[in-house]
Design an enzyme around this catalytic site. Structure first.
Site, short mmCIF file in Angstrom:
data_model
loop_
_atom_site.label_atom_id
_atom_site.label_comp_id
_atom_site.label_asym_id
_atom_site.label_seq_id
_atom_site.Cartn_x
_atom_site.Cartn_y
_atom_site.Cartn_z
N GLY A 87 0.82 -1.20 0.00
CA GLY A 87 0.00 0.00 0.00
C GLY A 87 0.86 1.25 0.00
O GLY A 87 1.20 1.76 -1.06
N SER A 186 4.93 -5.42 -3.16
CA SER A 186 4.64 -4.01 -3.38
C SER A 186 5.28 -3.14 -2.31
O SER A 186 6.49 -3.19 -2.12
CB SER A 186 3.12 -3.81 -3.47
OG SER A 186 2.82 -2.56 -4.03
N TYR A 187 4.49 -2.36 -1.54
CA TYR A 187 5.11 -1.54 -0.49
C TYR A 187 5.68 -2.42 0.63
O TYR A 187 6.47 -1.93 1.45
CB TYR A 187 4.12 -0.52 0.09
CG TYR A 187 4.82 0.57 0.86
CD1 TYR A 187 5.37 1.67 0.21
CD2 TYR A 187 5.01 0.48 2.25
CE1 TYR A 187 6.07 2.65 0.91
CE2 TYR A 187 5.70 1.46 2.95
CZ TYR A 187 6.23 2.54 2.28
OH TYR A 187 6.93 3.50 2.96
N ASP A 423 4.75 -5.94 -15.02
CA ASP A 423 4.31 -4.93 -14.06
C ASP A 423 4.99 -3.61 -14.37
O ASP A 423 6.21 -3.52 -14.38
CB ASP A 423 4.66 -5.39 -12.64
CG ASP A 423 4.37 -4.33 -11.59
OD1 ASP A 423 3.46 -3.50 -11.81
OD2 ASP A 423 5.05 -4.34 -10.55
N HIS A 476 1.82 -7.30 -11.31
CA HIS A 476 2.33 -6.83 -10.03
C HIS A 476 2.17 -7.85 -8.91
O HIS A 476 3.04 -7.99 -8.05
CB HIS A 476 1.57 -5.55 -9.68
CG HIS A 476 2.10 -4.79 -8.51
ND1 HIS A 476 3.39 -4.30 -8.46
CD2 HIS A 476 1.52 -4.42 -7.34
CE1 HIS A 476 3.58 -3.66 -7.32
NE2 HIS A 476 2.47 -3.72 -6.61
#
Length: 499
Positions: A87, A186-187, A423, A476
């Site tokens: 996120g 991701s984050y 991605d 992703h």
């Protein structure tokens, strides 16, 4: 003969003692956390499931929610793996519902009915015990009794997650001797190395219980503003998304700095590229994206776009099609900058992301019956579940992750950095570049790896147990787009064998 019989009795009694000990250990997990049934699923669980809250701050009542899936293989020997979505502000139920959890979720054809759950043949719980953690507090089903407690950042999140782990293993001591790994995407490219560092420091300091930490894995993870920000141009050109002329003009105007333009000319070229690729799905350039005006104006938490099926390998997997926006990339250019990192609802002024369909997870996790079954607080207490929340104020205060990776791998912890190669949010070109920048000797030169006799991607191995791997044709969220291939490299890497 007498000696043989005595030895037989010795082994028999030792076997009895081991079996009794194993029985005691398996029963050590808190039975109050045991999940006995789940709305939407009518079959038999292939292994035990537990869930609930662990308080990481007694003063503020900061509670982190977890869902624990016991391995379907050998629970007392298989690794324990912590999974974190990114996120920041996105729930790890994303991984549970849409990626590698024990179930595939099928949207109901009848309005108002809950999704139907089917066993997932590529669940990561087939080879590991896996903990899905909503972190930090304010995300997913985790919460604090003090509203102002939602001001957080990288370092506080890592500290709280470390506290969670120490308390979790106290409640599940039978898993303390299992190899332990931390994973995410991701984050979570920030969450994973910062938490891994906290765990490593805790082990060195002799904090009890002592975790059997072995390593970590990061998928399409944001890492460093320079490497990630500069990955965009070579990716778009290499994928045939922009012309040679525009590529060369941008190179000339920006002088290799694409993440923080220092000239109007560079900015103009980057904006031109943005206009060219505007209608692509940045999370998988091969996938369609919704761009209707109605989709743009959907309220957060009401992201109900059409569901569909798609063919994945040899198995038809019912799955709500979701085109998400996790991480920070184009048009924001640098995924990780120091300072406040706005969540997607904050960036979009309360509007949902145009390419989002989270109806299945939203419907299931906001059901009162589901909340009761998984021992979570009801919506009336902590609010509605949302895939990505705007409730937190998040500060990126850990800097570049490269120093964390270098420190951890130098200590001997295993690491695999994997990327879906289609991605555009966190392009593989950046991850490939920063892993190479560590300067480690190549021990396994760039080569293909296979799944079911088909080329599934490429891998390069380095000294200090570091590997970089691509997954061909994936976006992703690799286990969502390529579940069979993701399970293949995950299970091989955990087993310590060649991929």
């Amino acid at each position: 003969m007498v000696m043989v019989m005595a030895m037989d009795r010795f082994f028999f009694y030792n076997l009895l003692a081991y079996s009794f000990l194993k029985f005691l250990l398996v029963g050590a997990a808190p039975e109050s956390a045991l999940i006995t049934s789940l709305p939407g699923f009518s079959g038999t669980f292939p292994s035990k499931h537990y869930s609930g809250y662990i308080t990481v701050d007694e003063k503020n009542g900061r509670n982190l929610f977890y869902y624990f899936v016991v391995s379907e293989g050998n629970p007392l020997k298989d690794p324990v793996v912590l999974w974190l979505n990114g996120g920041p502000g996105c729930s790890s139920f994303d991984g549970f519902v849409y990626e590698h959890g024990p179930f595939n979720f099928e949207a109901s054809k009848k309005s108002g009915d809950l999704p139907q759950l089917h066993l997932n043949p590529y669940s990561w719980s087939k080879v590991s015990n896996i903990i899905y953690l909503d972190s930090p507090a304010g995300v997913g089903l985790s919460y604090s009794k003090v509203q102002g407690d939602y001001n957080t950042g990288d370092l506080k999140t890592a500290s709280d997650s470390h506290t969670f782990l120490l308390k979790w293993f106290e409640q599940y001591p039978e898993f303390l001797s299992n190899p332990f790994y931390i994973s995410g995407e991701s984050y979570a490219g920030v969450y994973v190395p910062t938490l891994s560092s906290e765990v490593a420091k805790g082990i060195q300091a002799g904090l009890k219980p002592i975790l059997n930490f072995k390593g970590y894995m990061v998928g399409n993870g944001v890492t460093d503003e320079v490497f990630d920000g500069n990955a965009f141009l070579p990716f778009t050109h290499g994928m045939g998304l922009i012309s040679d002329d525009l590529y060369e003009e941008t190179q000339s105007a920006c002088q290799g700095n694409y993440w923080s333009p220092y000239s109007d000319s560079c900015d103009e070229k980057l904006n031109k590229i943005g206009n060219v690729i505007n209608d692509l799905n940045i999370y998988d350039i091969l996938e369609p994206c919704y761009h209707s005006p109605e989709a743009r104006k959907l309220a957060v938490g009401n992201t109900s776009l059409p569901s569909s099926f798609r063919q994945l390998g040899e198995t038809e997997r019912p799955l709500a099609v979701r085109k998400r926006m996790f991480g920070r990339a184009w048009p924001f250019r640098a995924p990780v900058r120091d300072g406040i990192v706005p969540t997607w609802p904050q960036i979009l002024n309360g509007e949902s992301v145009p390419c989002t369909d989270d109806v299945v997870a939203t419907a299931w996790l906001n059901s009162a019956a589901v909340r009761t079954a998984i021992h979570a607080e009801q919506s009336s207490v902590i609010g509605a579940w949302a895939l990505c929340t705007g409730n937190i104020n998040f500060n990126h205060d850990a800097g570049s992750m490269i120093k964390y990776h270098k420190n951890l791998t130098a200590q001997g912890y295993r690491a695999i950095i994997y990327s879906g190669d289609h991605d555009m949010c966190v392009p593989f070109t950046g991850s490939e570049a920063w892993t190479r920048s560590l300067g480690y000797k190549i021990t396994d030169e760039w080569r293909p790896w296979y799944c079911n006799d088909q080329l599934a991607g490429f891998i390069q191995g380095y000294d200090n147990n570091l590997s970089f791997l691509t997954v061909k044709g994936s976006g992703h969220t690799v286990p969502e787009y390529k579940p069979q291939e993701a399970f293949a490299f995950y299970s091989r890497w955990l087993a310590g064998g060649p991929i």
